[in-house]
Design an enzyme around this catalytic site. Structure first.
Site, short mmCIF file in Angstrom:
data_model
loop_
_atom_site.label_atom_id
_atom_site.label_comp_id
_atom_site.label_asym_id
_atom_site.label_seq_id
_atom_site.Cartn_x
_atom_site.Cartn_y
_atom_site.Cartn_z
CG ASP A 27 0.24 -1.37 -28.55
OD1 ASP A 27 -0.33 -0.76 -29.58
OD2 ASP A 27 0.35 -2.18 -27.81
C1 GLC Z 1 -1.56 -4.94 -26.92
C2 GLC Z 1 -2.64 -3.40 -27.39
C3 GLC Z 1 -2.85 -2.09 -26.66
C4 GLC Z 1 -2.55 -2.66 -25.31
C5 GLC Z 1 -1.52 -3.64 -24.51
C6 GLC Z 1 -1.12 -3.90 -23.75
O1 GLC Z 1 -1.43 -5.28 -27.82
O2 GLC Z 1 -2.62 -2.60 -28.59
O3 GLC Z 1 -3.70 -1.67 -26.15
O4 GLC Z 1 -3.10 -1.44 -24.25
O5 GLC Z 1 -1.05 -4.68 -25.91
O6 GLC Z 1 -2.17 -5.18 -23.33
#
Ligand code: GLC
Length: 707
Positions: A265
């Protein structure tokens, strides 16, 4: 065995090229916005400008023209002309917005989520997106957590059905096909169990609880062929998920057989340092690559420090090649080496975005996602001859789609609708905690209406990521409005706009009807009006429990019995509160209909070696409707305690007036299995309670012995 051209590429690529493929940065780093001075952002990432031509994928860039231009730039500059992979958060729709996932979970119809994802894929792929960071499959029990809106809900079985459907919708049988995109299930694992419902907070869940509740939906995605998995921000058994070898390799890859790409993430590789697990960037790179995290999102430890880890003998170059092979295979599976733009098309965008067919699909999904929680004296459905009063901050605010006002005047003459106190509710993030108090004015203005609708709830900006709350009540002036409207003596219909279960107890007694409308997307107001006037008979059932109050959280139906359950006696020394029931105010699986469904002739019998549970359902009303018949099972005694009941099946009966149909379920052994404390899936013969009914609390029950 990887294709020869991929093996050849791996042989030819430099280490920096390989680490570039293992890095994902936002479009600005890849020159999407020439105007941006990258010095600062590159310094923040400790990244070098010359690496930017090597980055293998980007996130949340949108638009056919923009992404095709970025691809052209990349192919012109990349040493081996490896195409970029464009990924994005396409969660509940792209340009045609569908209901939030928590709402679609309430449809109890996986086809709803499959259709939503299929439409989203069609629209997003025309804009150049090739992979979506969706579906989010975190099981949720705590409405203080803003991200419950992204999840199908609190039940492992329902979540698994909905998540598998979403993967099918996005990917189809082959994600390379036009109009399909790769899907990424997230956040692996257990992110929904953040303590206190506070986002990014500590998660401390045993492997047993993970297996009982949290893991099934991720596994359903893997079994459905999901092409990518995203790591969670949290720790699992005190090790950050992104560095957790037993989670990411032993469970995900070895036990479940996942062969796709794992992505961290946003910044989660770097956060293994903040967690206090990785000592520094070298350790962060080593730990996460060892755990099988192939792509590092929005940090650059792989590019900066993987070489040091290899030179120090702390990291095996073979793991780098494995990761890059999986990334190249993902790009190949999407056909990018033949067509690096996939489905990007300006004409396609014009033809597909918010086209009538997609909007109709969104309206159908919205209708099925709403839940009728209260309907005293059949206040609903409303006659189209009535004079309607409409008040509250969501009267004109369509939360990104058609407003309830517009939906209603699309059905009845505008001169039959009177509005008041319509100021929209701003976001708490902007320090706005209430709407102006125009309650007396509203009460006077609506006094001669036949029925009054209160459109209330929480601001759309106050749900989702980083939007945790300690109070889940609506604002004071919205509660005051409902109380005052009730004092007018007119029937009051409350329509809730929210992304999490709210505390409705303070105004429930004032509701003649209460409709849970969630955030329903582009066709919100039209779908709500369909239900209010009976053009659609409510069929939704709650996918997440509503507590009496926030002090009761977490409250969920599939709990363990404990040694001192509250069985309703006056005993003191039992598991209970002095000031609140244990049970939810509105439980999982609950929802009302305009029809009246009667359950008769429930039986559990052994027929030709099979165990069959069945019940006859009769629509004893004049209104056709859909009834979701639910199957729950409880294992009376086992080597580890089992929940008091677990959803193990559901079926939707479409019943015309006075029609009857038998709902039957075969009780197969796989429905009776559970994981023991060694991670082994086991069946234990013995007694089981088989329950069939209209919700988790309204069931017929029979005990059987299964050997
Ligand atoms: C965010 C979220 C995740 C998302 C990613 C990209 O922090 O936790 O769900 O897909 O970043 O935007």
């Amino acid at each position: 065995m990887p294709k020869k051209f991929i093996q050849d590429l791996i042989q030819d690529m430099s280490l920096e090229e390989k680490l570039g493929q293992m890095t994902q940065l936002s479009p600005m780093f890849l020159g999407a916005e020439e105007s941006v001075n990258l010095t600062g952002p590159l310094n923040d990432l400790h990244a070098r400008a010359q690496w930017m031509t090597l980055v293998g994928s980007t996130l949340n860039g949108f638009g056919a023209e923009k992404l095709m231009a970025m691809q052209d730039k990349n192919l012109a500059e990349h040493p081996h002309k490896i195409p970029l992979l464009f990924m994005a958060d396409v969660v509940c729709g792209y340009k045609t917005v569908f209901p939030i996932a928590l709402a679609m979970g309430c449809s109890f119809d996986p086809k709803v989520y499959e259709t939503a994802s299929s439409v989203a894929a069609l629209e997003a792929s025309a804009s150049g997106i090739m992979l979506t960071f969706s579906p989010m499959s975190d099981l949720v029990r705590d409405p203080r957590w803003g991200r419950v809106m992204e999840s199908p809900g609190e039940d492992p079985f329902l979540n698994a059905q909905m998540i598998a459907a979403a993967v099918r919708g996005f990917q189809g049988d082959d994600a390379r096909a036009t109009g399909k995109i790769a899907s990424c299930v997230k956040h692996f694992a257990g992110y929904g169990a953040a303590e206190g419902g506070r986002d990014y907070n500590t998660v401390d869940v045993s492997m047993g609880m993970l297996r009982d509740f949290y893991l099934s939906a991720y596994k359903a995605a893997v079994d459905a062929g999901v092409m990518m998995v995203m790591t969670a921000f949290n720790t699992v058994e005190r090790i950050p998920a992104s560095a957790n070898i037993s989670l990411m390799r032993s469970l995900l890859r070895d036990e479940w057989g996942f062969k796709g790409v794992v992505i961290s993430d946003f910044g989660a590789v770097d956060e293994t340092i903040t967690h206090g697990y990785s000592a520094d960037g070298v350790e962060a790179a080593k730990n996460c690559i060892n755990a099988g995290v192939d792509i590092e999102m929005m940090s650059a430890h792989y590019l900066n420090f993987a070489k040091t880890a290899i030179d120090d003998g702390r990291l095996d170059m073979g793991l780098i090649d494995e990761a890059v092979t999986r990334i190249l295979e993902l790009k190949d599976a999407l056909g990018l080496f033949e067509n690096p733009y996939k489905d990007a098309s300006v004409a396609g965008e014009k033809e597909l975005h918010r086209c009538p067919r997609h909007l109709e699909a969104a309206r159908a999904a919205a209708r099925k996602s709403m839940v009728l929680l209260e309907n005293k004296n059949s206040t609903l459905p409303l006659k189209k001859s009535l004079k309607i009063g409409l008040a509250g901050p969501f009267t004109m605010d369509g939360t990104g789609g058609v407003s309830i006002y517009d939906g209603i005047v699309n059905k009845i003459p505008a001169n039959m609708v009177v509005t008041a106190m319509t100021d929209p509710l701003g976001s708490m993030q902007d320090g706005i905690f209430d709407v102006p108090d125009c309650v007396e004015e509203a009460a006077k203005k609506l006094a001669d209406c036949d029925v009054i609708i209160a459109a209330v709830g929480e601001c759309l900006g106050d749900v989702g990521e980083a939007a945790s709350k300690t109070s889940i009540r609506i604002s004071q002036n919205q509660e005051k409005l409902i109380h005052r409207l009730k004092e007018t003596g007119k029937p009051v219909v409350v329509v809730l706009f929210n992304g999490r279960p709210l505390e409705v107890t303070p105004f429930l007694q004032d509701c003649d009807a209460l409709l849970e409308a969630w955030f329903l997307g582009s066709e919100s107001g039209n779908a709500i009006a369909d239900l209010l006037f009976g053009d659609y008979n409510p069929s939704g059932r709650l996918s997440m429990s509503f507590p009496h109050n926030v002090g009761q959280v977490p409250v969920y139906y599939n709990c363990y019995n404990t040694g001192r359950p509250n069985t309703g006696t006056s005993e003191r020394y039992i598991s209970r509160y002095l000031d609140c029931p244990n049970e939810a105010l509105f439980p999982f699986g609950y929802g009302l209909s305009y029809s009246k469904f009667d359950y008769t002739d429930f039986r559990v019998e052994k027929l030709e070696g099979k165990i069959i549970a069945s019940v006859t359902v009769t629509n004893s009303s004049e209104i056709a409707g859909i009834e979701t018949v639910q199957l729950y099972i409880s294992d009376v005694a086992a080597k580890v305690v089992r929940p008091v009941k677990e959803l193990k099946g559901f079926t939707q009966l479409h019943l015309p007036p006075h029609a009857s149909e038998i709902a039957s379920f075969e009780i197969t052994k796989d429905l009776l299995e559970f994981y023991d404390n060694h991670g082994k899936l086991v069946f234990e013969e013995g007694e089981f309670d088989i329950m069939v009914g209209r919700s988790s609390v309204d069931v017929n029950k029979a005990r059987i012995n299964v050997s």
